[in-house]
Write a protein that holds these residues in place. Structure first.
Motif, PDB file in Angstrom:
ATOM      1  N   CYS A 118       0.854  -1.198   0.000  1.00  0.00           N
ATOM      2  CA  CYS A 118       0.000   0.000   0.000  1.00  0.00           C
ATOM      3  C   CYS A 118       0.887   1.244   0.000  1.00  0.00           C
ATOM      4  O   CYS A 118       1.793   1.369   0.845  1.00  0.00           O
ATOM      5  CB  CYS A 118      -0.907  -0.004   1.220  1.00  0.00           C
ATOM      6  SG  CYS A 118      -1.850   1.532   1.440  1.00  0.00           S
ATOM      7  N   ILE A 139       0.278   4.145   1.038  1.00  0.00           N
ATOM      8  CA  ILE A 139       0.098   4.935   2.255  1.00  0.00           C
ATOM      9  C   ILE A 139       0.722   4.238   3.453  1.00  0.00           C
ATOM     10  O   ILE A 139       1.534   4.810   4.185  1.00  0.00           O
ATOM     11  CB  ILE A 139      -1.399   5.201   2.510  1.00  0.00           C
ATOM     12  CG1 ILE A 139      -2.010   6.019   1.364  1.00  0.00           C
ATOM     13  CG2 ILE A 139      -1.596   5.937   3.844  1.00  0.00           C
ATOM     14  CD1 ILE A 139      -3.503   6.238   1.485  1.00  0.00           C
ATOM     15  N   TYR A 177      -4.804   1.116  -3.216  1.00  0.00           N
ATOM     16  CA  TYR A 177      -4.485   1.334  -1.806  1.00  0.00           C
ATOM     17  C   TYR A 177      -5.182   0.277  -0.952  1.00  0.00           C
ATOM     18  O   TYR A 177      -6.170  -0.354  -1.384  1.00  0.00           O
ATOM     19  CB  TYR A 177      -4.969   2.717  -1.345  1.00  0.00           C
ATOM     20  CG  TYR A 177      -4.465   3.883  -2.145  1.00  0.00           C
ATOM     21  CD1 TYR A 177      -3.300   4.554  -1.782  1.00  0.00           C
ATOM     22  CD2 TYR A 177      -5.168   4.344  -3.259  1.00  0.00           C
ATOM     23  CE1 TYR A 177      -2.845   5.643  -2.503  1.00  0.00           C
ATOM     24  CE2 TYR A 177      -4.723   5.432  -3.994  1.00  0.00           C
ATOM     25  CZ  TYR A 177      -3.554   6.078  -3.618  1.00  0.00           C
ATOM     26  OH  TYR A 177      -3.108   7.147  -4.334  1.00  0.00           O
ATOM     27  N   GLU A 178      -4.695   0.113   0.276  1.00  0.00           N
ATOM     28  CA  GLU A 178      -5.434  -0.657   1.269  1.00  0.00           C
ATOM     29  C   GLU A 178      -6.741   0.097   1.546  1.00  0.00           C
ATOM     30  O   GLU A 178      -6.735   1.315   1.773  1.00  0.00           O
ATOM     31  CB  GLU A 178      -4.617  -0.813   2.550  1.00  0.00           C
ATOM     32  CG  GLU A 178      -5.358  -1.504   3.680  1.00  0.00           C
ATOM     33  CD  GLU A 178      -5.722  -2.948   3.334  1.00  0.00           C
ATOM     34  OE1 GLU A 178      -6.809  -3.368   3.749  1.00  0.00           O
ATOM     35  OE2 GLU A 178      -4.925  -3.634   2.656  1.00  0.00           O
ATOM     36  N   ILE A 184      -7.121   4.235   2.429  1.00  0.00           N
ATOM     37  CA  ILE A 184      -7.623   5.261   1.515  1.00  0.00           C
ATOM     38  C   ILE A 184      -8.948   5.830   2.018  1.00  0.00           C
ATOM     39  O   ILE A 184      -9.232   7.027   1.852  1.00  0.00           O
ATOM     40  CB  ILE A 184      -7.750   4.712   0.070  1.00  0.00           C
ATOM     41  CG1 ILE A 184      -8.089   5.837  -0.912  1.00  0.00           C
ATOM     42  CG2 ILE A 184      -8.762   3.588   0.001  1.00  0.00           C
ATOM     43  CD1 ILE A 184      -7.045   6.925  -1.002  1.00  0.00           C
ATOM     44  N   TRP A 241      -8.063   8.342   4.579  1.00  0.00           N
ATOM     45  CA  TRP A 241      -7.552   9.544   3.908  1.00  0.00           C
ATOM     46  C   TRP A 241      -8.717  10.423   3.430  1.00  0.00           C
ATOM     47  O   TRP A 241      -8.730  11.639   3.650  1.00  0.00           O
ATOM     48  CB  TRP A 241      -6.673   9.118   2.731  1.00  0.00           C
ATOM     49  CG  TRP A 241      -6.252  10.218   1.803  1.00  0.00           C
ATOM     50  CD1 TRP A 241      -6.901  10.636   0.668  1.00  0.00           C
ATOM     51  CD2 TRP A 241      -5.096  11.049   1.914  1.00  0.00           C
ATOM     52  NE1 TRP A 241      -6.220  11.661   0.065  1.00  0.00           N
ATOM     53  CE2 TRP A 241      -5.100  11.947   0.813  1.00  0.00           C
ATOM     54  CE3 TRP A 241      -4.051  11.130   2.829  1.00  0.00           C
ATOM     55  CZ2 TRP A 241      -4.110  12.893   0.612  1.00  0.00           C
ATOM     56  CZ3 TRP A 241      -3.051  12.074   2.629  1.00  0.00           C
ATOM     57  CH2 TRP A 241      -3.086  12.944   1.535  1.00  0.00           C
TER      58      TRP A 241
END
Length: 462
Positions: free
Chosen positions: A395, A397, A414-415, A419, A422
């Motif tokens: 990921c 992030i 993304y995981e 996300i 986020w």
């Protein structure tokens, strides 16, 4: 005298009367005794009759109670039975309704999108953008079923196979084939990640190590040679994948066109088979013996580094007969242990036997030869660890291997939890590009999730 005689004569009637009276009394006594006896008998019989009557009345009363209980129970059972019948009828109606809804939904889904949900669908425009409009410099070859290109989809490198229209009968046949391919999942089979139906195209995971033929023939002289330990592991990878295909229900699947060009390597030298099952309806796919023969040729190719053609078996057989096997072993593989090289050569030559009945079974015979060699494959200091995950498993992030990967509007994966966090924190820009996101919708990347699960399962068993 006369007087006496007269008195006697006169006395006889009295005596007779007395006697008669006496007799009468005796008879009356006897009759009274008989009547008393009869009365006692009658009384006894009456008492017995009364007792019997009471017994019968008691039995009748018990019988009536039993009848009442049975009637109540029967009534209760009838009510319960009716209740169950009503509930069963209701469930049957609900079930039929659910089946109709499911069938209707299935038809709707089939009309809209009959591809297996684990496979993503892409547009032709996306494929054009992924390959810079099919730039010839990105073309990596021509296969039996079409052209292959390297490309980037959602910032992930993939291999795109444009199928020859002649190899696809119709849309239904294509969808059935894709659904079939998406279910063939194995660590040593190249994973189908996506599909495009206009034109017919299949999107596979990208394997940076190239083909086995390129690595052994060394078309790229700058690429490192494949050591003998890894060649044993590659043989095991191929054997494992073929055993899986051949045991697939109901009748098993044969590759039917296996060759070193269709054996791809990842960055950790894990070998994966491609172009399997592309003619799944063809009867030749049940001919497992041809796969065993080609497997033998490929093992000889791994041993010698020579072209994987029909002549290689003759050359190795001659060297074995002359006890000169070491003279034709590929020097770029390093110093082969002679015993293991000889075992592999004998096993490969058995696979190449012209009599198919004399060829060994991959699961019961060949694997027993390869499995004990596993320990020798552990010392690969010159190569990357096979436990190193591909970079796109991580990921951006969290910098951790993803469990539930999702596409975002920026095209990155993304995981899901990361996300979402986020976006929920008020961000409307991409974590990677810092550009404003077109929307905040997330799409599951099922193909990548499947790849990660397979990799995790493989590494956990080592």
């Amino acid at each position: 005298m006369e007087t006496i005689r007269k008195g006697i004569w006169q006395a006889k009637p009295v005596e007779r009367l007395y006697i008669e009276e006496l007799r009468l009394k005796i008879a009356m006594k006897e009759e009274a005794a008989n009547m008393k006896s009869a009365l006692a008998k009658v009384s006894l019989e009456r008492n017995e009759a009364l007792d019997h009557k009471m017994t019968l009345e008691s039995q009748v009363e018990k019988f009536n109670l039993k009848v009442n209980e049975l009637e109540k129970k029967l009534f209760s059972e009838m009510l319960l039975s009716q209740k169950y019948k009503d509930e069963r009828d209701e469930l049957q109606i609900e079930r039929e309704g659910a089946l109709r809804e499911a069938e209707e939904l299935r038809k709707q889904l089939a009309e809209r999108h009959s591809i297996d949900p684990i496979v993503s669908e892409f547009s032709y425009l996306q494929l054009q953008e992924a390959t810079n409009y099919f730039d010839p410099s990105l073309k990596i070859g021509e296969g039996d079923y079409g052209s292959m290109y390297n490309g980037f989809l959602h910032h992930t490198q993939v291999t795109i196979k444009l199928l020859d229209p002649n190899s696809v009968q119709n849309r239904q046949g294509f969808d059935e084939q894709v659904s079939y391919l998406s279910k063939l999942r194995h660590p040593n089979l190249v994973t189908l990640m996506g599909v495009c139906r206009e034109p017919w195209a299949l999107i596979y995971e990208y394997l940076p190590g190239g083909t086995l033929e390129d690595r052994l023939i060394r078309h790229n002289l700058h690429s490192p040679a494949v050591p003998w330990q890894m060649r044993i592991q590659i043989a095991m990878d191929i054997c494992s994948a073929l055993i899986f295909l051949h045991s697939t229900q109901p009748n098993g699947v044969s590759h039917g066109g296996l060759s070193p060009k269709k054996l791809l390597l990842d960055e950790n030298f894990t070998c994966k088979i491609t172009d399997f099952g592309l003619v799944a309806k063809d009867s030749t796919l049940t001919n497992h013996e041809s796969d065993v023969h080609i497997f033998g040729i490929i093992v000889l190719h791994l041993l010698t580094g020579k072209q994987a053609d029909l002549w290689i078996s003759k050359e190795v057989e001659r060297a074995v007969q002359l006890n000169a096997l070491d003279s034709i072993l590929d020097p770029f593989a390093g110093e082969w242990p002679y015993v293991q090289a000889e075992q592999l050569a004998h096993t490969a030559l058995r696979c190449c036997n012209s009599n198919i009945n004399d060829r060994p079974d991959l699961a019961s015979d060949v694997w027993r030869v390869l499995a004990p060699m596993r320990a020798s494959c552990s010392s690969l200091s010159s190569l990357a660890s096979r436990d190193q995950p591909p970079h796109y498993f991580t990921c951006p992030i969290l910098q951790e291997i993803m469990e539930d990967p999702h596409f975002a509007a920026d095209g990155f994966t993304y995981e899901a939890e990361a996300i979402r966090g986020w976006l929920e924190s008020g961000h409307d820009t991409s974590p990677m590009t810092n550009m404003k996101l077109a929307h905040q919708n997330l799409t599951p990347n099922r193909a990548l999730r499947s790849l990660i699960k397979e990799w995790l399962q493989t590494t956990s068993t080592k």
